[in-house]
Design a protein around this motif. Structure first.
Motif, PDB file in Angstrom:
ATOM      1  N   UNK A  67       0.786  -1.112   0.190  1.00  0.00           N
ATOM      2  CA  UNK A  67       0.129  -0.048   0.114  1.00  0.00           C
ATOM      3  C   UNK A  67       1.095   1.240   0.242  1.00  0.00           C
ATOM      4  N   UNK A  68       2.026   0.998   0.575  1.00  0.00           N
ATOM      5  CA  UNK A  68       2.783   2.157   0.717  1.00  0.00           C
ATOM      6  C   UNK A  68       4.139   2.262  -0.612  1.00  0.00           C
ATOM      7  N   UNK A  69       3.958   1.458  -1.519  1.00  0.00           N
ATOM      8  CA  UNK A  69       4.602   1.367  -2.463  1.00  0.00           C
ATOM      9  C   UNK A  69       6.182   0.893  -2.495  1.00  0.00           C
ATOM     10  N   UNK A 132      14.112   0.021 -11.008  1.00  0.00           N
ATOM     11  CA  UNK A 132      13.277   0.151 -12.508  1.00  0.00           C
ATOM     12  C   UNK A 132      12.006   0.269 -12.357  1.00  0.00           C
ATOM     13  N   UNK A 133      11.239   0.017 -10.944  1.00  0.00           N
ATOM     14  CA  UNK A 133       9.917  -0.082 -10.793  1.00  0.00           C
ATOM     15  C   UNK A 133       9.428   1.549 -10.805  1.00  0.00           C
ATOM     16  N   UNK A 134       8.680   2.063 -11.637  1.00  0.00           N
ATOM     17  CA  UNK A 134       8.298   3.552 -11.741  1.00  0.00           C
ATOM     18  C   UNK A 134       7.791   4.110 -10.425  1.00  0.00           C
ATOM     19  N   UNK A 135       6.883   3.256  -9.628  1.00  0.00           N
ATOM     20  CA  UNK A 135       6.274   3.795  -8.405  1.00  0.00           C
ATOM     21  C   UNK A 135       7.117   3.485  -7.015  1.00  0.00           C
TER      22      UNK A 135
END
Length: 225
Positions: A67-69, A132-135
């Protein structure tokens, strides 16, 4: 059950209930805090029940992290750690003496060097992948927390007393992650309870260092629960 364990358990339940009510997060946050505190405490006492509590706690940590990325902590919490908790329970069960005591081990200098290098290299590698993960947020801190925590969990399974020192380093990183997240989100999405979990871990980590060092000198750590 030992009277001390009953008192600590009731105290942890009380703290979790009060914290859950105050933060309006009594279910996810309350259970997360309760299982985290009890898992850490019973682990410091060498009790196998800590692995059952840890199994539950890591699933909750994974949920809050998602939930907090914080996807590294999410993967670690829902995939890697539950498997390790099962392995840990079985491993400790096989390493009890006649009096149901867990045998504690100590590092050599070679162990220390290998563990340090592995943690540093693993943190940079995982950080590169997470970035590499955008968020993804706080990729290096997220990566370092996972690698160091994984190392500590494995060493705990192997009954090395130094696992508590490594957990202490990891706890300082986790505390920073959730403090930053708490400031950014205002305590929403479970970050306030995770901050309390990290503070609780810090206290119990220090106790675990002292406890396992004393018991390692005796050669055993009581683990009959």
């Amino acid at each position: 059950m030992n009277k001390k364990y009953v008192i600590v358990t009731l105290l942890c339940i009380g703290v979790s209930l009060v914290s859950g009510i105050l933060s309006h997060d009594i279910f996810i946050g309350g259970i997360n805090l309760l299982t985290a505190l009890l898992c850490a405490y019973f682990s410091s006492e060498g009790k196998r029940i800590s692995y059952i509590l840890g199994f539950i706690n890591y699933l909750f940590i994974g949920y809050v992290s998602f939930k907090n990325q914080l996807y590294g902590l999410f993967i670690f919490g829902v995939i890697i750690c539950p498997i390790l908790q099962i392995q840990g329970y079985l491993s400790w069960s096989k390493n009890l003496d006649e009096e149901k005591n867990v045998r504690v081990r100590e590092f050599t200098l070679k162990n220390s060097i290998l563990i340090t290098l592995s943690c540093v290299l693993g943190s940079f590698l995982l950080s590169s992948l997470l970035s590499l993960i955008p968020e993804q947020k706080l990729s290096f801190m997220d990566a370092s927390s996972n690698i160091i925590n994984l190392c500590a969990v494995v060493l705990g399974i192997l009954r090395f007393k130094e696992c508590w020192w490594i957990w202490l380093v990891n706890n300082c990183i986790d505390l920073s992650i959730w403090l930053i997240t708490f400031i950014q989100t205002g305590g929403s999405d479970g970050s306030s309870m995770m901050l309390l979990v990290s503070i609780g871990y810090l206290v119990i980590n220090i106790y675990g260092i002292i406890k396992w060092d004393i018991e390692a000198r005796k050669g055993v750590l009581n683990g009959n629960m």
